[in-house]
Design an enzyme around this catalytic site. Structure first.
Site, mmCIF file in Angstrom:
data_model
loop_
_atom_site.group_PDB
_atom_site.id
_atom_site.type_symbol
_atom_site.label_atom_id
_atom_site.label_comp_id
_atom_site.label_asym_id
_atom_site.label_seq_id
_atom_site.Cartn_x
_atom_site.Cartn_y
_atom_site.Cartn_z
ATOM 1 N N LYS A 1 33.818 1.141 -5.044
ATOM 2 C CA LYS A 1 32.446 1.525 -5.431
ATOM 3 C C LYS A 1 32.281 3.042 -5.371
ATOM 4 O O LYS A 1 31.359 3.461 -6.278
ATOM 5 C CB LYS A 1 31.330 0.488 -5.287
ATOM 6 C CG LYS A 1 31.409 -0.798 -5.689
ATOM 7 C CD LYS A 1 30.246 -1.800 -5.591
ATOM 8 C CE LYS A 1 30.389 -3.100 -5.993
ATOM 9 N NZ LYS A 1 29.164 -3.951 -5.939
ATOM 10 N N GLU B 1 19.518 3.838 -1.682
ATOM 11 C CA GLU B 1 19.403 4.120 -3.044
ATOM 12 C C GLU B 1 18.250 3.767 -3.768
ATOM 13 O O GLU B 1 17.466 3.095 -3.117
ATOM 14 C CB GLU B 1 20.717 3.736 -3.738
ATOM 15 C CG GLU B 1 20.977 2.152 -3.915
ATOM 16 C CD GLU B 1 22.130 1.688 -4.488
ATOM 17 O OE1 GLU B 1 23.250 2.256 -4.320
ATOM 18 O OE2 GLU B 1 22.144 0.532 -4.934
ATOM 19 N N HIS C 1 23.959 -14.652 -8.447
ATOM 20 C CA HIS C 1 25.099 -13.425 -9.095
ATOM 21 C C HIS C 1 26.116 -14.398 -9.736
ATOM 22 O O HIS C 1 27.145 -13.553 -10.272
ATOM 23 C CB HIS C 1 25.830 -12.880 -7.765
ATOM 24 C CG HIS C 1 24.491 -11.975 -7.088
ATOM 25 N ND1 HIS C 1 24.003 -10.817 -7.616
ATOM 26 C CD2 HIS C 1 24.073 -12.238 -5.912
ATOM 27 C CE1 HIS C 1 23.125 -10.545 -6.641
ATOM 28 N NE2 HIS C 1 23.176 -11.173 -5.724
ATOM 29 N N ARG D 1 39.590 -6.144 -16.175
ATOM 30 C CA ARG D 1 40.446 -7.470 -16.792
ATOM 31 C C ARG D 1 39.568 -7.993 -17.920
ATOM 32 O O ARG D 1 38.498 -7.561 -18.169
ATOM 33 C CB ARG D 1 40.074 -8.352 -15.549
ATOM 34 C CG ARG D 1 38.951 -8.744 -15.065
ATOM 35 C CD ARG D 1 38.649 -9.836 -14.062
ATOM 36 N NE ARG D 1 37.514 -9.630 -13.305
ATOM 37 C CZ ARG D 1 36.134 -10.320 -13.782
ATOM 38 N NH1 ARG D 1 36.112 -10.749 -14.821
ATOM 39 N NH2 ARG D 1 35.163 -9.973 -13.012
#
Lengths: 178, 503
Positions: free
Chosen positions: B116, B200, B235, B292
């Site tokens: 990430k 963040e 999620h 993918r």
């Protein structure tokens, strides 16, 4: 003629139904004509006054509720109904009089999986809604929660161990505080 | 051109890939675990090879074994599907070394985008907006204050080793910063043994919008528009749709160009998905690239008229993209619902068992991608998805209408499903208006669902009551000896008549 008493779960409603024969019934005093055919054990085509319904039913998984509690699915709207015959009502009265009320004390695994975490200890008092343990199956963690206040009598489950469906995980004593 | 593809996957996605390969005249090779010996996809493929035991770690994740089968069967390409080995750079590298074409990006691109922090740096370098924050881990409160001030509150503290919400804290003001930092660090230390955290900008209740891209091996890239995937629970995506109601031409162009830029910068080829968060003011922030084919790719196929698997195969064969960005046309609206074996009334617990009976009628404008047949079992080994229902219509209203109809006429016996839950989501006002975000299901919808009173109209009440009696009676017919002896002749003769009626 056969009489039934139906109660949609979560409501106070009592629906009275009389099956007159294999094509007429009285439901809450409304007379209906019907025909039906099972297309599998749990699915039937039901026509009531020529109106079509495809109905699916699931039995309650608990042994003592198996014959009275049904999840009825019409157009993918699912309702749980308690359906009792006259005989059921009689039997219920009979067992109540004997004070023979059964309380569920065995917590069994609802599916095969692995125990991730056990949050309770033996002898602990547990409030309704608290999490007993976390079970992992199909890549998901699932919490098993207390259905009512209770006390943990014995723990059979072990962390990191796999369990089979129906395997006993915990034994409860119903809370005296109720 | 590729001549024979091994599908390193199972279930619906294996079926999906095999069907396109067959259409293109390409031979197919399936691999299976003990559990999947006679699963639909294994029968559909030209050849099928056993690769191990049911747990994925002993079959579908065995890279060596799968490559061995590819060589033995003479497959010149491997399609990884999604999940399993699809995003492991190592596997793509192994294929390359064995001279087998990996139908997906090169391993270097998977590795570039897999981390990430690396992906974020790449995005910043190529002027793709990201959520502003620290690039290094923070432990010191003074430093944290300085950073938070420069970003502006609210901020999010995130464990750098984190995942699953652990070690995450939202901080609304400077007053809360010190205690939140300490708590996040404690959580991070106890969960991951590493107390370094990042700070963040906190994007409140964002939407999750992703862009489908295609990149050939000659430096050409197109985007195929967005997919709105904000209907999520823990999620996990529940319903996906395209177009997103908040999308306009300018924003689509801007986000699409960003998606292409980051793909090209990472050396990406083949099909991929670039994920973004979008806030209330339509500011978007790059999240990550899924290297993918996605579960929800069919809705893009419906709206663009393309076959993404065919595009993947052509790209892997070295062909140039047959289209430019201007050639990509969007038409209509498409929705996907994931029908899963789970019990919404019991905290969405997965429901295992045998699918004794299935009844469904797709009808006009509906597509179903599934790897399951009546009589199959839903096991603990793999995910709980039974089927993907995909609707397509001239506009969103039509697509919703078709989906609702199909869900109402979809019956599965043997396991619990989320069908009724999907229906109530589709009927919910927030969904109808398109006014939802990633927080919606858990924060608003589920709590409201519990309070919802059961309301049955008169006809349905009669039908359900009568149905419960008929099911009850049919159950007892099997064990009717005891019932009829306890009851007088009335019930007995009634049962007899009833049975006679169905001869």
């Amino acid at each position: 003629m056969k009489n039934f008493f139906i109660n949609p779960d979560g409501t106070e409603k009592q629906i009275e139904a009389v099956i007159k024969d294999n094509k007429t019934a009285l439901i809450n005093d409304t007379k209906v004509e019907y025909e039906h055919k099972f297309i599998s054990d749990n699915v039937m085509i039901l026509r009531i006054n020529n109106k079509n319904y495809i109905v699916k039913a699931e039995n309650d998984s608990e042994e003592e509720m198996k014959d009275t509690s049904f999840e009825i699915d019409i157009k993918s709207e699912v309702t749980r109904l308690l359906c009792k015959s006259e005989l059921d009502v009689l039997m219920e009265k009979f067992s109540k009089n004997r004070g023979d009320v059964k309380i569920k004390t065995d917590i069994v695994s609802p599916m095969p999986g692995a125990i991730v975490k056990i949050n309770v200890t033996e002898g602990q008092k547990v409030k309704k809604g608290e999490v007993f343990l976390v079970l992992e199956a199909m890549k998901m963690e699932n919490e098993l929660k207390a259905a009512s206040d209770c006390v943990i009598q014995k723990i059979f489950a072990e962390e990191k161990k796999s369990v089979e469906k129906g395997q006993i995980l915990l034994k409860l004593e119903p809370s005296a505080a109720e | 051109m590729i001549k024979k593809i091994l599908i390193a996957n199972r279930g619906e996605i294996a079926v999906r890939i095999i069907t396109t390969a067959k259409e293109m005249g390409i031979k197919t090779v399936a691999v299976y675990s003990d559990f999947d010996r006679y699963s639909l996809y294994t029968k559909l493929a030209d050849e099928a090879y056993h690769i191990g035991e049911s747990p994925a770690s002993k079959s579908y994740l065995l890279a060596d074994k799968i490559i061995g089968v590819a060589k033995k069967s003479g497959a010149d390409a491997i399609h990884p599907g999604y999940g399993f080995l699809s995003e492991r750079g190592m596997f793509a590298k192994m294929c390359l070394d064995e001279n087998i074409k990996f139908i997906g990006p090169p391993h270097t691109a998977i590795e570039n985008l897999g981390s990430k922090t690396k992906a974020k740096q790449l995005a910043i370098k190529h002027k793709v907006p990201v959520v502003s924050g620290t690039e290094k881990a923070v432990t010191d409160i003074e430093e944290a204050k300085k950073i938070a001030d420069s970003i502006g509150f609210p901020v999010m503290i995130k464990a750098s080793a984190g995942g699953g919400g652990k070690g995450m804290r939202v901080v609304k003001s400077e007053a809360e910063l010190e205690s939140s930092l300490r708590m996040a660090q404690n959580e991070a230390r106890s969960s991951f043994g590493d107390d370094s955290v990042f700070i963040e900008k906190y994007v409140d209740s964002p939407r999750h919008i992703e862009f489908q891209i295609l990149v050939d091996e000659h430096g050409n890239a197109v985007h195929l528009g967005e997919r709105e995937c904000s209907m999520q629970r823990r999620h996990q995506k529940i319903i996906e749709e395209t177009p997103s109601v908040i999308m306009d031409e300018t924003l689509r162009h801007e986000m699409g160009e960003c998606a292409k830029r980051i793909a090209l910068a990472s050396g990406y080829t083949n099909a991929g998905t670039v994920e973004f968060m979008v806030d209330n003011n339509k500011n978007f922030y790059f999240l990550e690239v899924n290297t993918r084919l996605q579960v929800e790719h069919p809705i893009t196929e419906m709206r663009t008229g393309l076959d993404l698997v065919a595009e993947q195969i052509k790209i892997a064969s070295g062909e140039k993209l047959a289209m430019t960005q201007e050639d990509v046309r969007f038409k209509g609206a498409s929705i996907e619902c994931r029908i899963c074996a789970e019990d919404p009334d019991n905290n969405f617990l997965p429901s295992t068992g045998k699918l004794n009976y299935m009844f469904r009628v797709l009808g006009n404008g509906m597509r179903e991608d599934t790897g399951i047949e009546q009589g199959n079992e839903i096991s603990i080994y793999y995910d709980s998805m039974i089927s993907k229902l995909i609707s397509y219509g001239a506009n969103r209203e039509t697509a919703i209408r078709k989906m609702k109809r199909a869900l109402r006429d979809y019956k599965v016996v043997g396991v619990k499903t989320n069908i009724s839950f999907l229906l109530s989501l589709l009927e919910n006002e927030a969904f109808v208006k398109g006014n939802y975000n990633t927080q919606y299901v858990e924060r608003y919808f589920l709590p409201g669902l519990k309070e919802k009173k059961i309301q049955l109209d008169n006809d349905t009440e009669i039908a359900k009551s009568l149905a419960s009696i008929l099911f009850k009676e049919s159950k007892q017919e099997g064990t009717s000896a005891k019932v009829s002896s306890a009851k007088s002749g009335g019930a007995n003769s009634w049962l007899k008549r009833k049975t006679e009626a169905y001869r």
